[in-house]
Design a protein around this motif. Structure first.
Motif, PDB file in Angstrom:
ATOM      1  N   GLY A 191       0.810  -1.212   0.000  1.00 39.53           N
ATOM      2  CA  GLY A 191       0.000   0.000   0.000  1.00 39.53           C
ATOM      3  C   GLY A 191       0.846   1.265   0.000  1.00 39.53           C
ATOM      4  O   GLY A 191       0.547   2.234  -0.721  1.00 39.53           O
ATOM      5  N   ARG A 192       1.899   1.270   0.786  1.00 40.27           N
ATOM      6  CA  ARG A 192       2.795   2.439   0.806  1.00 40.27           C
ATOM      7  C   ARG A 192       3.463   2.649  -0.548  1.00 40.27           C
ATOM      8  O   ARG A 192       3.674   3.783  -0.983  1.00 40.27           O
ATOM      9  N   TYR A 193       3.797   1.535  -1.197  1.00 44.91           N
ATOM     10  CA  TYR A 193       4.397   1.634  -2.533  1.00 44.91           C
ATOM     11  C   TYR A 193       3.455   2.358  -3.497  1.00 44.91           C
ATOM     12  O   TYR A 193       3.864   3.267  -4.227  1.00 44.91           O
ATOM     13  N   TYR A 194       2.182   1.955  -3.485  1.00 40.85           N
ATOM     14  CA  TYR A 194       1.211   2.604  -4.364  1.00 40.85           C
ATOM     15  C   TYR A 194       0.978   4.057  -3.975  1.00 40.85           C
ATOM     16  O   TYR A 194       0.809   4.933  -4.835  1.00 40.85           O
ATOM     17  N   LEU A 195       0.957   4.304  -2.673  1.00 39.31           N
ATOM     18  CA  LEU A 195       0.729   5.667  -2.202  1.00 39.31           C
ATOM     19  C   LEU A 195       1.847   6.601  -2.666  1.00 39.31           C
ATOM     20  O   LEU A 195       1.593   7.738  -3.092  1.00 39.31           O
ATOM     21  N   GLU A 196       3.071   6.138  -2.598  1.00 35.74           N
ATOM     22  CA  GLU A 196       4.218   6.940  -3.039  1.00 35.74           C
ATOM     23  C   GLU A 196       4.154   7.229  -4.541  1.00 35.74           C
ATOM     24  O   GLU A 196       4.610   8.280  -4.997  1.00 35.74           O
ATOM     25  N   ARG A 197       3.550   6.324  -5.274  1.00 37.22           N
ATOM     26  CA  ARG A 197       3.416   6.510  -6.722  1.00 37.22           C
ATOM     27  C   ARG A 197       2.134   7.255  -7.085  1.00 37.22           C
ATOM     28  O   ARG A 197       1.803   7.378  -8.261  1.00 37.22           O
ATOM     29  N   LYS A 198       1.410   7.680  -6.062  1.00 42.05           N
ATOM     30  CA  LYS A 198       0.149   8.414  -6.233  1.00 42.05           C
ATOM     31  C   LYS A 198      -0.929   7.562  -6.926  1.00 42.05           C
ATOM     32  O   LYS A 198      -1.838   8.085  -7.572  1.00 42.05           O
ATOM     33  N   GLU A 199      -0.807   6.255  -6.766  1.00 46.72           N
ATOM     34  CA  GLU A 199      -1.851   5.345  -7.241  1.00 46.72           C
ATOM     35  C   GLU A 199      -2.802   5.099  -6.068  1.00 46.72           C
ATOM     36  O   GLU A 199      -2.789   4.057  -5.427  1.00 46.72           O
ATOM     37  N   TYR A 200      -3.625   6.090  -5.800  1.00 53.11           N
ATOM     38  CA  TYR A 200      -4.375   6.143  -4.549  1.00 53.11           C
ATOM     39  C   TYR A 200      -5.417   5.042  -4.406  1.00 53.11           C
ATOM     40  O   TYR A 200      -5.594   4.498  -3.309  1.00 53.11           O
ATOM     41  N   LEU A 201      -6.099   4.710  -5.479  1.00 53.93           N
ATOM     42  CA  LEU A 201      -7.123   3.671  -5.383  1.00 53.93           C
ATOM     43  C   LEU A 201      -6.510   2.311  -5.049  1.00 53.93           C
ATOM     44  O   LEU A 201      -7.055   1.552  -4.240  1.00 53.93           O
ATOM     45  N   ALA A 202      -5.375   2.016  -5.673  1.00 55.60           N
ATOM     46  CA  ALA A 202      -4.682   0.758  -5.382  1.00 55.60           C
ATOM     47  C   ALA A 202      -4.189   0.750  -3.936  1.00 55.60           C
ATOM     48  O   ALA A 202      -4.249  -0.284  -3.251  1.00 55.60           O
ATOM     49  N   ALA A 203      -3.710   1.903  -3.472  1.00 53.47           N
ATOM     50  CA  ALA A 203      -3.241   2.006  -2.091  1.00 53.47           C
ATOM     51  C   ALA A 203      -4.396   1.815  -1.110  1.00 53.47           C
ATOM     52  O   ALA A 203      -4.278   1.081  -0.119  1.00 53.47           O
ATOM     53  N   ILE A 204      -5.518   2.467  -1.386  1.00 50.91           N
ATOM     54  CA  ILE A 204      -6.693   2.357  -0.512  1.00 50.91           C
ATOM     55  C   ILE A 204      -7.155   0.905  -0.387  1.00 50.91           C
ATOM     56  O   ILE A 204      -7.524   0.442   0.700  1.00 50.91           O
TER      57      ILE A 204
END
Length: 290
Positions: A191-204
């Motif tokens: 989740g943090r990986y996606y958040l750092e890439r601004k892929e918010y839906l995947a992170a959520i």
């Protein structure tokens, strides 16, 4: 006339056998000499000892720390006295010895075989416990595949379910909590990986998995804070406020809550729970961490 014919037929047959025997004799002698020279027949004979003697020898080696020798003795009992009481005991103790040697695959195999043959004995819970411990010892860090963590949970949960009063049940529950925490950690890492890439839906999606499936792990605080951050970035303010509110209710002194509160305040907002949100419903399952 008949007898004469019989005598006549017998003579050449005898002569032929004699000739063949004379030809074969040197070969047979050579073969015997070769066998005596090259082959130690004792290697083909398994010296059989009483089951209790072998078993006690194995235990003595185990207690003395001679694990290789102990494993060999336990295996010898099973091999020489199959399906005996000593073989049964040796099978589970052999599994334990393999576990002690970090031969986890062999330990799992032996313990599973024990459970197949003796599922209702007093040592069945112990065999199940050895399987669980063997998986537990192979759990990788959260950057790696978590197959062993899942197998630990599955195996230890079966132990708790089938043998709830076993002396191993409490430790099995502890191992389940650790393995669950590991799985939650894996979700957080992704989740943090996606958040750092601004892929918010995947992170959520990852953070939601932690909150809904691993509500009693130490990762809940961060998961709620990361949800606040991701929803806020997407402009889903109601969800961001709800995540922060649930975080504050359960962990009012948490640094994660302070950070989430500060993020909302930067836009003049406050944590506020929406009772209809999935976060609010999932928040009721939170136990305050492990």
């Amino acid at each position: 006339m008949f007898f004469k014919q019989a005598d006549h037929l017998k003579a050449p047959a005898t002569a032929t056998l004699l000739a063949l025997s004379m030809l074969a004799a040197p070969l047979l002698l050579s073969g015997c000499m070769s066998s005596e020279k090259d082959i130690d027949l004792s290697t083909y004979v398994d010296n059989t000892e009483p089951g209790d003697v072998l078993y006690n020898q194995a235990l003595a080696n185990l207690n003395a720390g001679r694990l290789d020798e102990a494993a060999k003795k336990f295996a010898a009992v099973d091999r020489q006295h199959p399906y005996s009481e000593w073989a049964r005991k040796s099978m589970v103790m052999g599994a334990f010895t393999n576990y002690r040697q970090a031969n986890y695959d062999d330990a799992i195999s032996s313990a599973k075989r024990y459970l197949t043959l003796y599922p209702s004995t007093d040592d069945a819970a112990y065999a199940q416990y050895i399987i669980g411990l063997s998986y537990f010892k192979q759990i990788e860090d959260v950057t790696r595949d978590q197959k062993e963590a899942k197998l630990t949970i599955q195996t230890m949960q079966e132990l708790v379910t089938r043998w709830p009063n076993s002396e191993y049940a409490e430790d099995a529950k502890a191992k389940i909590r650790v393995a669950n925490d590991q799985l939650a950690g894996k979700e957080m890492q992704v989740g943090r990986y996606y958040l750092e890439r601004k892929e918010y839906l995947a992170a959520i999606k990852r953070f939601r998995t932690v909150i809904e499936n691993y509500s009693n792990t130490r990762h809940i605080e961060e998961a709620l804070a990361r949800l606040t951050e991701a929803y806020y970035a997407l402009g889903l303010i109601d969800e961001a406020q709800t995540a922060a509110a649930v975080l504050g209710q359960n962990y009012p002194d948490s640094q994660w809550y302070k950070d989430s509160y500060k993020l909302l305040q930067s836009k003049g907002l406050q944590p506020r729970e929406n009772a209809g949100s999935w976060i609010s419903k999932a928040g009721k399952l939170i136990t305050g961490g492990a």
